[in-house]
Motif scaffolding. Structure first.
Motif, PDB file in Angstrom:
ATOM      1  N   LEU B 118      77.081-112.682  41.865  1.00 64.84           N
ATOM      2  CA  LEU B 118      76.673-113.037  40.508  1.00 64.84           C
ATOM      3  C   LEU B 118      77.408-112.126  39.554  1.00 64.84           C
ATOM      4  CD1 LEU B 118      74.583-110.759  39.189  1.00 64.84           C
ATOM      5  CD2 LEU B 118      72.954-111.865  40.705  1.00 64.84           C
ATOM      6  N   SER B 119      77.608-112.587  38.322  1.00 63.70           N
ATOM      7  CA  SER B 119      78.243-111.763  37.307  1.00 63.70           C
ATOM      8  C   SER B 119      77.923-112.291  35.916  1.00 63.70           C
ATOM      9  CB  SER B 119      79.766-111.732  37.492  1.00 63.70           C
ATOM     10  OG  SER B 119      80.346-110.790  36.609  1.00 63.70           O
ATOM     11  N   THR B 120      77.891-111.379  34.965  1.00 65.02           N
ATOM     12  CA  THR B 120      77.752-111.756  33.559  1.00 65.02           C
ATOM     13  C   THR B 120      78.281-110.608  32.702  1.00 65.02           C
ATOM     14  OG1 THR B 120      76.226-112.478  31.808  1.00 65.02           O
ATOM     15  CG2 THR B 120      75.373-110.864  33.351  1.00 65.02           C
ATOM     16  N   ILE B 121      78.869-110.971  31.563  1.00 66.49           N
ATOM     17  CA  ILE B 121      79.120-109.957  30.548  1.00 66.49           C
ATOM     18  C   ILE B 121      77.764-109.355  30.173  1.00 66.49           C
ATOM     19  CG2 ILE B 121      79.893-109.555  28.168  1.00 66.49           C
ATOM     20  CD1 ILE B 121      82.271-110.107  29.906  1.00 66.49           C
ATOM     21  N   ALA B 122      77.679-108.028  30.075  1.00 70.15           N
ATOM     22  CA  ALA B 122      76.426-107.374  29.691  1.00 70.15           C
ATOM     23  C   ALA B 122      76.070-107.733  28.248  1.00 70.15           C
ATOM     24  CB  ALA B 122      76.563-105.867  29.866  1.00 70.15           C
ATOM     25  N   PHE B 123      74.868-107.322  27.815  1.00 69.89           N
ATOM     26  CA  PHE B 123      74.445-107.604  26.445  1.00 69.89           C
ATOM     27  C   PHE B 123      74.964-106.509  25.514  1.00 69.89           C
ATOM     28  CE2 PHE B 123      71.359-107.079  22.954  1.00 69.89           C
ATOM     29  CZ  PHE B 123      71.509-108.323  22.358  1.00 69.89           C
ATOM     30  N   ALA B 124      75.752-106.903  24.524  1.00 71.81           N
ATOM     31  CA  ALA B 124      76.341-105.957  23.578  1.00 71.81           C
ATOM     32  C   ALA B 124      75.356-105.687  22.456  1.00 71.81           C
ATOM     33  CB  ALA B 124      77.631-106.524  23.007  1.00 71.81           C
ATOM     34  N   VAL B 125      74.943-104.442  22.328  1.00 68.09           N
ATOM     35  CA  VAL B 125      73.969-104.072  21.302  1.00 68.09           C
ATOM     36  C   VAL B 125      74.684-103.829  19.981  1.00 68.09           C
ATOM     37  CG1 VAL B 125      72.215-102.392  20.640  1.00 68.09           C
ATOM     38  CG2 VAL B 125      72.464-103.070  23.046  1.00 68.09           C
ATOM     39  N   ASN B 126      74.221-104.496  18.936  1.00 68.90           N
ATOM     40  CA  ASN B 126      74.785-104.264  17.608  1.00 68.90           C
ATOM     41  C   ASN B 126      74.227-102.982  17.014  1.00 68.90           C
ATOM     42  OD1 ASN B 126      76.531-106.531  17.195  1.00 68.90           O
ATOM     43  ND2 ASN B 126      74.674-107.789  17.135  1.00 68.90           N
ATOM     44  N   GLU B 127      75.128-102.155  16.497  1.00 72.55           N
ATOM     45  CA  GLU B 127      74.683-100.850  15.968  1.00 72.55           C
ATOM     46  C   GLU B 127      74.506-100.920  14.454  1.00 72.55           C
ATOM     47  OE1 GLU B 127      77.024 -97.691  18.518  1.00 72.55           O
ATOM     48  OE2 GLU B 127      78.086 -99.576  18.312  1.00 72.55           O
TER      49      GLU B 127
ATOM     50  N   VAL C  10      63.487-113.149  20.381  1.00 74.28           N
ATOM     51  CA  VAL C  10      63.438-114.523  20.900  1.00 74.28           C
ATOM     52  C   VAL C  10      64.683-114.787  21.745  1.00 74.28           C
ATOM     53  CG1 VAL C  10      63.181-116.972  20.317  1.00 74.28           C
ATOM     54  CG2 VAL C  10      62.211-115.236  18.787  1.00 74.28           C
ATOM     55  N   TRP C  11      64.460-115.327  22.915  1.00 72.05           N
ATOM     56  CA  TRP C  11      65.533-115.615  23.879  1.00 72.05           C
ATOM     57  C   TRP C  11      65.320-117.012  24.465  1.00 72.05           C
ATOM     58  CZ3 TRP C  11      69.361-112.007  25.199  1.00 72.05           C
ATOM     59  CH2 TRP C  11      69.192-110.720  24.677  1.00 72.05           C
ATOM     60  N   ALA C  12      66.415-117.657  24.831  1.00 70.53           N
ATOM     61  CA  ALA C  12      66.316-118.996  25.434  1.00 70.53           C
ATOM     62  C   ALA C  12      67.174-119.086  26.689  1.00 70.53           C
ATOM     63  CB  ALA C  12      66.761-120.060  24.432  1.00 70.53           C
ATOM     64  N   LEU C 118      73.003-117.088  41.053  1.00 76.90           N
ATOM     65  CA  LEU C 118      73.592-117.250  39.734  1.00 76.90           C
ATOM     66  C   LEU C 118      72.865-116.322  38.773  1.00 76.90           C
ATOM     67  CD1 LEU C 118      71.593-118.978  37.665  1.00 76.90           C
ATOM     68  CD2 LEU C 118      72.412-120.901  39.003  1.00 76.90           C
ATOM     69  N   SER C 119      73.557-115.913  37.720  1.00 76.34           N
ATOM     70  CA  SER C 119      72.921-115.074  36.712  1.00 76.34           C
ATOM     71  C   SER C 119      73.680-115.143  35.405  1.00 76.34           C
ATOM     72  CB  SER C 119      72.861-113.614  37.177  1.00 76.34           C
ATOM     73  OG  SER C 119      72.093-112.843  36.270  1.00 76.34           O
ATOM     74  N   THR C 120      72.978-114.973  34.306  1.00 74.14           N
ATOM     75  CA  THR C 120      73.600-114.854  32.987  1.00 74.14           C
ATOM     76  C   THR C 120      72.630-114.139  32.057  1.00 74.14           C
ATOM     77  OG1 THR C 120      74.627-116.059  31.139  1.00 74.14           O
ATOM     78  CG2 THR C 120      72.748-117.122  32.174  1.00 74.14           C
ATOM     79  N   ILE C 121      73.186-113.377  31.133  1.00 77.33           N
ATOM     80  CA  ILE C 121      72.369-112.899  30.021  1.00 77.33           C
ATOM     81  C   ILE C 121      71.845-114.140  29.294  1.00 77.33           C
ATOM     82  CG2 ILE C 121      72.401-111.692  27.783  1.00 77.33           C
ATOM     83  CD1 ILE C 121      72.634-109.695  30.018  1.00 77.33           C
ATOM     84  N   ALA C 122      70.563-114.156  28.948  1.00 75.62           N
ATOM     85  CA  ALA C 122      69.991-115.290  28.223  1.00 75.62           C
ATOM     86  C   ALA C 122      70.603-115.394  26.823  1.00 75.62           C
ATOM     87  CB  ALA C 122      68.471-115.151  28.149  1.00 75.62           C
ATOM     88  N   PHE C 123      70.274-116.470  26.115  1.00 72.20           N
ATOM     89  CA  PHE C 123      70.797-116.654  24.758  1.00 72.20           C
ATOM     90  C   PHE C 123      69.889-115.936  23.760  1.00 72.20           C
ATOM     91  CE2 PHE C 123      70.921-119.007  20.719  1.00 72.20           C
ATOM     92  CZ  PHE C 123      72.255-118.800  20.397  1.00 72.20           C
ATOM     93  N   ALA C 124      70.450-114.975  23.032  1.00 74.83           N
ATOM     94  CA  ALA C 124      69.691-114.201  22.062  1.00 74.83           C
ATOM     95  C   ALA C 124      69.631-114.954  20.740  1.00 74.83           C
ATOM     96  CB  ALA C 124      70.362-112.851  21.842  1.00 74.83           C
ATOM     97  N   VAL C 125      68.434-115.292  20.308  1.00 71.18           N
ATOM     98  CA  VAL C 125      68.255-116.051  19.075  1.00 71.18           C
ATOM     99  C   VAL C 125      68.254-115.087  17.883  1.00 71.18           C
ATOM    100  CG1 VAL C 125      66.722-117.599  17.815  1.00 71.18           C
ATOM    101  CG2 VAL C 125      66.952-117.804  20.311  1.00 71.18           C
ATOM    102  N   ASN C 126      69.101-115.376  16.903  1.00 73.15           N
ATOM    103  CA  ASN C 126      69.124-114.565  15.689  1.00 73.15           C
ATOM    104  C   ASN C 126      67.964-114.938  14.783  1.00 73.15           C
ATOM    105  OD1 ASN C 126      71.442-112.875  16.042  1.00 73.15           O
ATOM    106  ND2 ASN C 126      72.671-114.754  15.866  1.00 73.15           N
ATOM    107  N   GLU C 127      67.261-113.941  14.319  1.00 80.97           N
ATOM    108  CA  GLU C 127      66.076-114.213  13.493  1.00 80.97           C
ATOM    109  C   GLU C 127      66.418-114.087  12.010  1.00 80.97           C
ATOM    110  OE1 GLU C 127      62.511-112.259  15.834  1.00 80.97           O
ATOM    111  OE2 GLU C 127      64.408-111.279  16.213  1.00 80.97           O
TER     112      GLU C 127
ATOM    113  N   THR D   5      65.160-123.474  14.062  1.00 78.67           N
ATOM    114  CA  THR D   5      66.553-123.029  13.993  1.00 78.67           C
ATOM    115  C   THR D   5      67.033-122.325  15.252  1.00 78.67           C
ATOM    116  OG1 THR D   5      65.817-121.009  12.904  1.00 78.67           O
ATOM    117  CG2 THR D   5      66.497-122.808  11.488  1.00 78.67           C
ATOM    118  N   ILE D   6      66.383-122.559  16.394  1.00 75.09           N
ATOM    119  CA  ILE D   6      66.876-121.976  17.649  1.00 75.09           C
ATOM    120  C   ILE D   6      68.150-122.692  18.062  1.00 75.09           C
ATOM    121  CG2 ILE D   6      66.523-122.025  20.121  1.00 75.09           C
ATOM    122  CD1 ILE D   6      63.901-120.911  19.939  1.00 75.09           C
ATOM    123  N   GLY D   7      69.253-121.929  18.110  1.00 70.69           N
ATOM    124  CA  GLY D   7      70.459-122.479  18.696  1.00 70.69           C
ATOM    125  C   GLY D   7      71.569-122.750  17.703  1.00 70.69           C
TER     126      GLY D   7
END
Lengths: 127, 127, 127, 127
Positions: B118-127, C10-12, C118-127, D5-7
């Motif tokens: 399995l692989s994924t780009i990590a989550f990039a934290v916005n600073e 919120v994540w999807a 399988l793996s993926t970072i979930a989709f990060a919803v912008n608030e 507005t998700i997505g």
């Protein structure tokens, strides 16, 4: 289909490793890594790929074209100009294009009898 | 290759699990997880990795360097300072660097005879 | 480790499918899907997960806690309040938290003798 | 569950390849690729998918609906209007919707006796 701004011009893929062994019929089941590039724009893309290593200077750029409204799935195993990427070696890659593209990374690993897959959208660099 | 701002300084990987069994030749086919770090900048990176658990305090930081214009694929199995990450245990990790980097997460799982990836780009934290 | 704003509320995860068969020792090799949640903040998180289906109303919320500075890998197979998620059925999930978290999605599929991941970072919803 | 507005309205998936062989019972273990679409909004979504190739003009749009508060996992193998996507062929896809959706890409590859999986959240295009 007029979507000239889909994507980014710079992408990065930290993971890179071409397994040195394979099982199954070539070339489909040969262990490999690929960059899948979509150019959904109306202009041909000139793409440059640079490979980074753990213990030596980066190599590149490797150059290829992706015509307008086309995809190209580039096997990293097959790139040989300026030189082949060594197998069994950790690397990373950075992809630069003169028009916006989208990039996805894939590995098919058939070192053991049954193949394994990994994939991720590459990291889109904000310019 | 002058691209000093590729990436982020803080990354997170929620998934973490080092399978406690393996099949196949070591070390290639040993079950493991890795963080693949690309430092495409012109400055050496000092990286700190903190490991979070389900039922105890975080452990770290684990420290390592990624020189300028280099990649480093760090097997989490091998980190032992301040202590080994226990196998067969759920964890997460947060990676912090003093220069921008890009991080990808990978697991090779060879608990059964044929390996899985399995692989994924990590989550990039916005600073 | 003072990083109160790592993540999103919120994540999807559009993909969802719990394979109805398994090979290998339970529970490790039982086919399952998981949401891996990292709470790197200083406050405990109350998390709500809603499951969406192809042909019926959403079910939820499923509720669980992730303490401050802890991770939690939740097997979706095990959630039973308000009701079990049916196996062999396509679904999606949305995760909401009262403090920022990071979410990764994973499936272990052992329908055939050798497992796949399988793996993926979930989709990060912008608030 | 009021989350209109998700997505995003436009998504891209550079990787595309439907393996031409399969092992195991159909349809579950048939080699396939899928786009998993979540519509968490209160309005039905009309979705259009365009397929890009390496050496010919794009084909599409393929049209399907995802009702409000529903998911839909579309097997790309099964789309036949305007025409089937050829197997064993590299492609990419772009997905456009009239309401915001979230898209994840998956392949089940059963060319060899034991299946392999890959998945990633698709690339969300900023409008």
């Amino acid at each position: 289909m007029n979507e000239p701004t889909i994507g980014h011009r710079v992408w990065a893929i930290p993971e890179g490793y071409i397994p040195p062994e394979s099982h199954g019929p070539a070339p489909e089941m040969t262990s490999h890594e690929a960059v899948c590039v979509l150019n959904a724009s109306e202009k041909d893309a000139s793409v440059e790929l640079t490979v980074y290593f753990e213990d030596k200077e980066p190599v590149g750029p490797y150059r290829f074209k992706v015509p307008a409204q086309r995809t190209r799935h580039v096997r990293l195993n097959n790139l040989d100009d300026p030189q082949l990427i060594p197998m069994g070696t950790n690397y990373s890659s950075v992809i630069r294009s003169d028009v916006p593209i989208i990039v996805q990374h894939t590995r098919l690993d058939s070192r053991q009898a049954e193949n394994a897959l990994l994939s991720t959208i590459a990291f889109a660099v904000n310019e």
